[in-house]
Design a protein around this motif. Structure first.
Motif, PDB file in Angstrom:
ATOM      1  N   LYS A 100       0.827  -1.224   0.000  1.00  0.00           N
ATOM      2  CA  LYS A 100       0.000   0.000   0.000  1.00  0.00           C
ATOM      3  C   LYS A 100       0.860   1.273   0.000  1.00  0.00           C
ATOM      4  N   THR A 101       1.777   1.339   0.977  1.00  0.00           N
ATOM      5  CA  THR A 101       2.569   2.567   1.138  1.00  0.00           C
ATOM      6  C   THR A 101       3.425   2.835  -0.108  1.00  0.00           C
ATOM      7  N   THR A 102       4.058   1.784  -0.598  1.00  0.00           N
ATOM      8  CA  THR A 102       4.884   1.936  -1.808  1.00  0.00           C
ATOM      9  C   THR A 102       4.020   2.387  -2.986  1.00  0.00           C
ATOM     10  N   TYR A 104      -0.903   2.879  13.375  1.00  0.00           N
ATOM     11  CA  TYR A 104      -0.884   1.625  14.128  1.00  0.00           C
ATOM     12  C   TYR A 104       0.503   0.984  14.132  1.00  0.00           C
ATOM     13  N   ARG A 105       1.105   0.841  12.966  1.00  0.00           N
ATOM     14  CA  ARG A 105       2.374   0.103  12.879  1.00  0.00           C
ATOM     15  C   ARG A 105       3.564   1.039  13.107  1.00  0.00           C
ATOM     16  N   THR A 106       4.426   0.638  14.019  1.00  0.00           N
ATOM     17  CA  THR A 106       5.629   1.431  14.292  1.00  0.00           C
ATOM     18  C   THR A 106       6.437   1.587  13.013  1.00  0.00           C
ATOM     19  N   GLU A 146       7.128   7.213   9.465  1.00  0.00           N
ATOM     20  CA  GLU A 146       8.461   7.557   8.955  1.00  0.00           C
ATOM     21  C   GLU A 146       8.647   7.023   7.519  1.00  0.00           C
ATOM     22  N   GLN A 147       8.107   5.843   7.287  1.00  0.00           N
ATOM     23  CA  GLN A 147       8.225   5.243   5.945  1.00  0.00           C
ATOM     24  C   GLN A 147       7.551   6.142   4.893  1.00  0.00           C
ATOM     25  N   LEU A 148       6.365   6.641   5.256  1.00  0.00           N
ATOM     26  CA  LEU A 148       5.641   7.501   4.302  1.00  0.00           C
ATOM     27  C   LEU A 148       6.354   8.848   4.151  1.00  0.00           C
ATOM     28  N   ALA A 208      -4.489   8.731   0.987  1.00  0.00           N
ATOM     29  CA  ALA A 208      -4.456   8.326   2.393  1.00  0.00           C
ATOM     30  C   ALA A 208      -3.947   6.903   2.559  1.00  0.00           C
ATOM     31  N   ASP A 209      -2.875   6.774   3.327  1.00  0.00           N
ATOM     32  CA  ASP A 209      -2.316   5.459   3.658  1.00  0.00           C
ATOM     33  C   ASP A 209      -3.083   4.934   4.875  1.00  0.00           C
ATOM     34  N   THR A 210      -3.335   3.660   4.941  1.00  0.00           N
ATOM     35  CA  THR A 210      -3.970   3.086   6.133  1.00  0.00           C
ATOM     36  C   THR A 210      -3.159   1.884   6.590  1.00  0.00           C
TER      37      THR A 210
HETATM   38 MG    MG Z   1       2.164   0.574   4.754  1.00  0.00          MG
END
Ligand code: MG
Ligand code: GTP
Length: 400
Positions: free
Chosen positions: A218-220, A244-246, A250-252, A293-295
């Motif tokens: 998703k994020t990529t 939710y996910r640590t 930062e990744q986004l 929007a990333d989820t």
């Molecule tokens: Mg993601």
């Protein structure tokens, strides 16, 4: 990509071709046999006509002696000779008509015969001819990640296109089978969808939410879409609604920095609906065209997390809810797509990791099961590794 599906489609095409060839050989043999049977009949008829002609010819033939006496007769009694001449003319006419009749019989039989032969050679496949090939083909489709109801739909489309079809003499068999397959495959896809055009004409900001299970890309994919839109002149803002996910934020952010795009974020544990809401407000205030929007990845079986997605929908009313899954997940992806669609009503899908997918059936299956278009295929880890999905191109490619 999609090598297995490609190979299986080729195998089916070749099988049908060989069935058609066998049938045609049989038909040709039958035609030859029948023509051989019919030939004596034609000869007999022609012979009879010839006999009649000969008899009639005999009747008008005058032997030499008769000719001499006829001459004498003509001198002695001209009216009688004149009568005979008239009779001779009538006979000549009869002979001519008989000849014509004979030719007519021959021509009539020739055409009938020819038509029969052509009809037989054109006769194409019936259900029994294809039964075994179709059942093998269905198994092959299942092995290539085509879900059962989709495989059934394809088989039924192929049947409809091939059974009872006539092949015109000289028409290419593999072309007929390929056309049938093309039609069968295209028919299981919903209408195509032009993502860029949608974004262009939609009221701004266009709100797009990406959903799916953990780690599907998703994020990529959001980063790839942001790049795609920026390249086409649209302004973009990202909503980091994976609280939710640590490491998710930062990744986004890392992608946003690389692409020089604004990210709206809250602290971890915050309400994801609130993040998307804020991002929309930011886009409205700064006249941005699109909010992506990333989820957080969530199992489709986790009721609480699925409810959270419903809340995002209620609060922000997205223009597009996009389901993201991996092409390599096969039937699992199909099942997940179905459940996400039931919960939040997805509008379209994106399949990632197509570069690693040797089977190829996922796209067809997900599109068919959700009745929603596939927008893109992810084909790698770089921003440009996003290919617009077009059912026609896809079908051409796997049938090539
Ligand atoms: Mg993601
Ligand atoms: N080969 C390939 N790898 C991909 C593709 N898309 C994503 N990936 C990789 O898949 C992994 C997971 O990608 P993410 O974008 O973090 O997936 P996600 O769905 O956001 O994951 P969560 O946030 O944990 O649910 C990363 O290593 C990506 O580089 C693709 O199209 N091809």
């Amino acid at each position: 990509m999609f090598e297995r599906l490609k190979a299986k489609l080729k195998k089916f095409t070749e099988k049908v071709e060989s069935i058609v060839r066998k049938k045609e050989e049989q038909a040709r043999a039958e035609v030859v046999e029948e023509t051989a049977e019919e030939t004596p009949k034609i000869a007999e008829k022609a012979e009879k006509t010839q006999e009649t002609v000969r008899e009639e010819e005999k009747a008008v033939e005058l032997p030499a002696t008769a000719a001499v006496s006829a001459l004498e007769e003509r001198e002695a009694a001209p009216p009688a000779v004149e009568k005979k001449r008239k009779e001779e003319k009538v006979e000549e006419k009869k002979v001519e008509e008989a000849r014509k009749a004979e030719v007519g019989v021959k021509r009539k039989l020739g055409v009938k015969e020819k038509l029969k032969a052509v009809f037989k050679l054109e006769a194409f496949l019936d259900e029994r001819d294809l039964d075994a090939a179709l059942s093998d083909f269905e198994e092959d489709l299942l092995e290539s990640d085509v879900a059962l109801p989709v495989a059934e739909a394809i088989i039924s489309n192929v049947k409809e296109a091939l059974i009872g079809k006539r092949r015109k003499i000289g028409e290419n068999v593999s072309k007929i089978v390929l056309e049938a397959l093309k039609e069968a495959l295209l028919n299981v896809f919903p209408e195509g969808f032009d993502f860029e055009e949608f974004v262009r004409v939609r009221e701004k900001p266009v709100k797009i939410v990406f959903v799916g299970v953990n780690g599907t890309g998703k994020t990529t994919t959001i980063a790839k879409i942001a790049y795609f839109l920026k390249e086409r002149g649209f302004s973009v803002v990202l909503a980091s609604a994976d609280t939710y996910r640590t490491g998710a934020v930062e990744q986004l952010e890392k992608h946003a920095d690389a692409l020089n795009i604004k990210v709206i974020k809250h602290r971890y544990g915050a309400d994801p609906a609130a993040v998307v809401y804020d991002a929309v407000k930011y886009a409205e205030a700064h006249k941005k065209d699109v909010v992506l929007a990333d989820t957080a990845g969530r199992m489709h079986t986790n009721v609480n997390l699925m409810e959270q997605l419903r809340k995002i929908c209620r609060v922000t009313r997205p223009d597009l809810m996009i389901f993201v899954d991996e092409a390599i997940a096969g039937n699992d992806a199909v099942e997940r797509a179905r459940i996400f669609d039931e919960y939040v009503g997805i509008d379209a899908s994106i399949l990632t990791k197509a570069d690693m997918d040797v089977k190829g059936g996922s796209a067809i299956s997900i599109a068919y099961i959700t009745s929603k278009p596939i927008l893109f295929l992810g084909t790698g880890q770089k921003y440009g590794d996003l290919v617009k999905f077009d059912p026609k191109e896809f079908v051409e490619r796997i049938l090539a």
